[in-house]
Design an enzyme around this catalytic site. Structure first.
Site, PDB file in Angstrom:
ATOM      1  N   HIS A 134      -5.191 105.712  64.552  1.00  0.00           N
ATOM      2  CA  HIS A 134      -5.762 105.567  63.210  1.00  0.00           C
ATOM      3  C   HIS A 134      -6.210 106.859  62.532  1.00  0.00           C
ATOM      4  CE1 HIS A 134      -5.666 101.233  62.998  1.00  0.00           C
ATOM      5  NE2 HIS A 134      -6.305 101.112  64.142  1.00  0.00           N
ATOM      6  N   GLU A 174      -3.483  97.993  60.660  1.00  0.00           N
ATOM      7  CA  GLU A 174      -3.063  97.882  62.056  1.00  0.00           C
ATOM      8  C   GLU A 174      -1.541  97.817  62.229  1.00  0.00           C
ATOM      9  OE1 GLU A 174      -4.718  98.316  64.656  1.00  0.00           O
ATOM     10  OE2 GLU A 174      -6.807  97.975  64.124  1.00  0.00           O
TER      11      GLU A 174
END
Length: 276
Positions: A134, A174
């Site tokens: 991320h 995600e």
């Protein structure tokens, strides 16, 4: 420099490292070796599969291959790029805490790393998933703004509204894909940190659908399987544009319309799984 006692996570038994007074975490030789294995494996797999914005962020973070990074080093880069920082957390956290952190531009990072026996799948996100998966994207202004907006919305949402918001997060942050001048690429951290998902996402097996926030809000998902469907952005700028729209209005409309039929079988009950 005073060291603090580590803590055991509630779900999986992993030991979460607590930083000392200077914010430093002492990772073991075994843990650093695990990080190196994960880094080398994923760097080889994501080549030619992830978007340029991710690669630019990865270059800015300058992650070392042979050791787990210190969060203070990550923070310096994120602050300079988009005003974000990390936040050390004990693995899974309550929804309220999660949204509070995102709204404050602080990305939660659990300070444990998976064991060699669980290289491919974890029930709880570890530091490799959060940092490698991320944090590079958080150097991108469009992605960073959307993530902060999501946090602000979640803070004031009802439990039912949060369930719908979670689907939007799942299908973008995600497990999102994006079309680029070089072709279709990955930007979602859940894909980027997983070797199986990295290969699966761009294969001919799953469905690729144009991103529509209403569709994403209405799409069921399971966390323990390779995803059967991925939504594809025209560009990452779409996320910035979405952050300026009435997302909660779309949530309420999605709640009225209801969910799409799942593209996967129901999760087996424990008794069924044991007898299989």
């Amino acid at each position: 420099m005073k060291a603090h006692d580590d803590q055991i996570t509630s779900k999986t038994g992993y030991r979460v490292h607590m930083p000392d007074d200077d914010g430093y975490i002492a990772w073991s030789t075994r843990e650093n070796a695990t990080w190196q294995t994960l880094m080398e494996r994923q760097l080889a797999l994501v080549e030619g599969r992830v978007c340029r914005e991710y690669l630019d962020g990865l270059e800015r973070l300058a992650l070392l291959r042979d050791r787990v990074p210190q969060l203070a080093d990550i923070d310096r880069v994120l602050r300079d790029a988009t005003g974000w920082e990390t936040a050390q957390v004990p693995a899974l956290i309550p929804f309220d805490t999660f949204f509070e952190l995102l709204a404050a531009r602080r990305f939660p990072v659990a300070t444990f790393i998976r064991s060699p026996e669980e290289m491919d799948y974890l029930k709880e996100p570890d530091i490799f998933h959060e940092i490698f998966g991320h944090c590079p994207m958080l150097t991108n202004p469009s992605f960073a703004e959307f993530t902060a907006t999501y946090g602000r919305l979640g803070l004031n949402a009802t439990p039912k509204e949060r369930v719908y918001l979670a689907r939007l997060y799942w299908m973008t942050v995600e497990f999102g894909l994006v079309d680029t001048a070089e072709g279709r690429r990955i930007y979602g951290g859940g894909i980027i940190s997983s070797p199986k998902e990295t290969l699966h996402a761009l294969s001919d097996t799953p469905v690729h659908a144009p991103f529509d926030p209403m569709d994403a809000l209405r799409t069921p998902y399971r966390i323990d399987i390779l995803q059967p469907l991925y939504y594809v952005l025209d560009s990452l700028e779409t996320l910035h544009e979405l952050s300026e729209r009435d997302i909660m209005g779309m949530v309420h409309e999605a709640m009225e319309l209801g969910l799409f039929e799942p593209r996967f079988p129901p999760k087996p009950k424990p008794t069924e799984a044991a007898s299989a």
